[in-house]
Design an enzyme around this catalytic site. Sequence first.
Site, PDB file in Angstrom:
ATOM      1  N   ASP A   1      10.767  -9.632  -0.949  1.00 42.04           N
ATOM      2  CA  ASP A   1      10.375 -11.109  -0.675  1.00 42.04           C
ATOM      3  C   ASP A   1       9.031 -11.293  -1.486  1.00 42.04           C
ATOM      4  O   ASP A   1       8.616 -12.518  -1.377  1.00 42.04           O
ATOM      5  CB  ASP A   1      10.020 -11.213   0.745  1.00 42.04           C
ATOM      6  CG  ASP A   1       8.715 -10.590   1.136  1.00 42.04           C
ATOM      7  OD1 ASP A   1       8.933  -9.364   0.925  1.00 42.04           O
ATOM      8  OD2 ASP A   1       8.178 -10.834   1.932  1.00 42.04           O
TER       9      ASP A   1
ATOM     10  N   ASP B   1       7.931  -5.599  -3.213  1.00 43.59           N
ATOM     11  CA  ASP B   1       9.110  -5.874  -2.233  1.00 43.59           C
ATOM     12  C   ASP B   1       9.881  -6.930  -2.648  1.00 43.59           C
ATOM     13  O   ASP B   1       9.498  -7.991  -3.119  1.00 43.59           O
ATOM     14  CB  ASP B   1       8.556  -5.873  -0.822  1.00 43.59           C
ATOM     15  CG  ASP B   1       7.911  -4.408  -0.413  1.00 43.59           C
ATOM     16  OD1 ASP B   1       8.190  -3.532  -0.999  1.00 43.59           O
ATOM     17  OD2 ASP B   1       7.260  -4.552   0.627  1.00 43.59           O
TER      18      ASP B   1
ATOM     19  N   ASP C   1       2.911   4.126   1.465  1.00 39.19           N
ATOM     20  CA  ASP C   1       1.924   3.720   0.561  1.00 39.19           C
ATOM     21  C   ASP C   1       0.421   4.003   0.766  1.00 39.19           C
ATOM     22  O   ASP C   1      -0.239   4.505  -0.052  1.00 39.19           O
ATOM     23  CB  ASP C   1       1.903   2.014   0.654  1.00 39.19           C
ATOM     24  CG  ASP C   1       2.148   1.521   2.020  1.00 39.19           C
ATOM     25  OD1 ASP C   1       1.799   2.219   3.010  1.00 39.19           O
ATOM     26  OD2 ASP C   1       2.531   0.320   2.331  1.00 39.19           O
TER      27      ASP C   1
ATOM     28  N   ASP D   1      19.143  -0.320  -1.633  1.00 38.75           N
ATOM     29  CA  ASP D   1      19.661   0.464  -0.854  1.00 38.75           C
ATOM     30  C   ASP D   1      20.618  -0.103   0.199  1.00 38.75           C
ATOM     31  O   ASP D   1      20.990   0.352   1.307  1.00 38.75           O
ATOM     32  CB  ASP D   1      18.557   1.253  -0.037  1.00 38.75           C
ATOM     33  CG  ASP D   1      18.193   2.285  -0.782  1.00 38.75           C
ATOM     34  OD1 ASP D   1      18.425   2.660  -1.745  1.00 38.75           O
ATOM     35  OD2 ASP D   1      17.193   3.075  -0.238  1.00 38.75           O
TER      36      ASP D   1
END
Length: 515
Positions: free
Chosen positions: A181, A179, A273, A120
């Site tokens: 990282d 994610d 989540d 994004d």
Amino acid sequence: MSGLFAAAAWPTTAWRAVRCGVVVPTLQLAVYVCVAMSLMLFVERLYMALVVACLWLLRRRSCYCRSEDDGGDDLEANGRPMVLVQIPMFNEKQVYRLSIGAACGMTWPSDKLVIQVLDDSTDSATREMVEEECRRWAGKGVSIRYENRRNRSGYKAGAMREGLRKPYAGDCEFVAIFDADFQPDADFLLRTVPLLVADPGLALVQARWRFVNADDCLLTRIQEMSLDYHFRVEQEVGSACHAFFGFNGTAGVWRLRALEDAGGWKDRTTVEDMDLAVRASLRGWRFLYAGDVPVRNELPSTLRAYRYQQHRWSCGPANLFRKMFREVLASARVSPWKKLHLLYGFFFVRKVVAHLVTFAFYCVVIPACVLAGGDVRLPKYVALYVPAAITLLNAACTPRSWHLLIFWILFENVMSMHRSKATVIGLLEASRANEWVVTEKLGGKTTTMRKKTSSSSSSSGVHVAEILLGACLLYCAVYDIAYGRDSFYIYLLLQSAAAFIVGFGYVGATSPTAS
């Protein structure tokens, strides 16, 4: 003359009347409320400690002692299922290569694995770099798809929802989420997917986080202590006793049928989540925590990033509690025991009481009792022994940081000011309830960029709220030294010093791109 004396004495007499009739009773009531909340939190912590102790004693004989071969026979007999890997990211200049490379390096048949990079990014240069990295891995034979949206509707939840609508995603049975990282080991799918294959009623397998930058600074060490307790105790107990816990949003594998049955991704709160996990649980699905499967990731290393993250992590659950309270009560597929765990233990005690009592009791009520001059009864067993026991239970998960225990307590009390504020905002669904924060990863250092623009005193490195809190606590400490009888000034001086240390920016790394 007597009239003049009477007029001069009137303010003192009026204040005494207000103090005895309003201030002291109100403060005493606040003490009793804080005592009740402290005992609720202590009982919850003690219960989880006992469960973890029992699991540890039975570890060798229980199903929680798993190997990567669990379910391997089923995979070989039935063929390995199709797995989709989603990597949502936003302007991740520093870590996109690490996350994409780790996902593409996982051991799984190439014809049964699809890597989906949900980028994004609004920065054109970043988009080009991420897309080029995807093309590079595609040239090596990896089935990787680069997806970029024209708008950022729904943020992370919206990106993953759009990703699941792609035609090739419909062929997949499971979806792993990381994610930007997060860097899974090569055997991640081999150790998680078999658990889902072996149990058709299992919706989610959640892995543990392992922090690659925990030694960067004092702030990351403190975060490690808090998160170690979350993963090693809260998630473990939820999995063992209730087959439910809050999905951490990453480092987990979902059964797509369960995800769809729960209604898919929704962006009605900032904890999409947790929202998905609660809805799936209400549909009768069960979760499993794989504490022996670590996934590397980064911790925020700047105080500014950490504060915004904690706002989202405190506000979002409280707001979700507000939205789903009646739905949980009305659910026909959930047992009363599980409803009690969801509403009381998971939401009310851990997501509401834990934040409110820390700030209200240790930063407001105790200092106010000092100023009241002994007219308010403050049970010392709650003010001293109960928090000490809770702290020891929390810190037991990170033995290497026990020497930081005192500062960790004081720092958590300071941060409770922001967490309690965020909790109230979430419960009331106030203006900042849906504020989203993106933490940009910088290879061991982090900076936070807000999706909303507003002025903030933290941009200069000086945090006014913490400094004001420190000044108030210092005044109460001096007052206690002069007029007190219970030696609360020792705690107040330490807490005041911690607030000043945080307020003047001496906790955490210096962001290289601070605005």
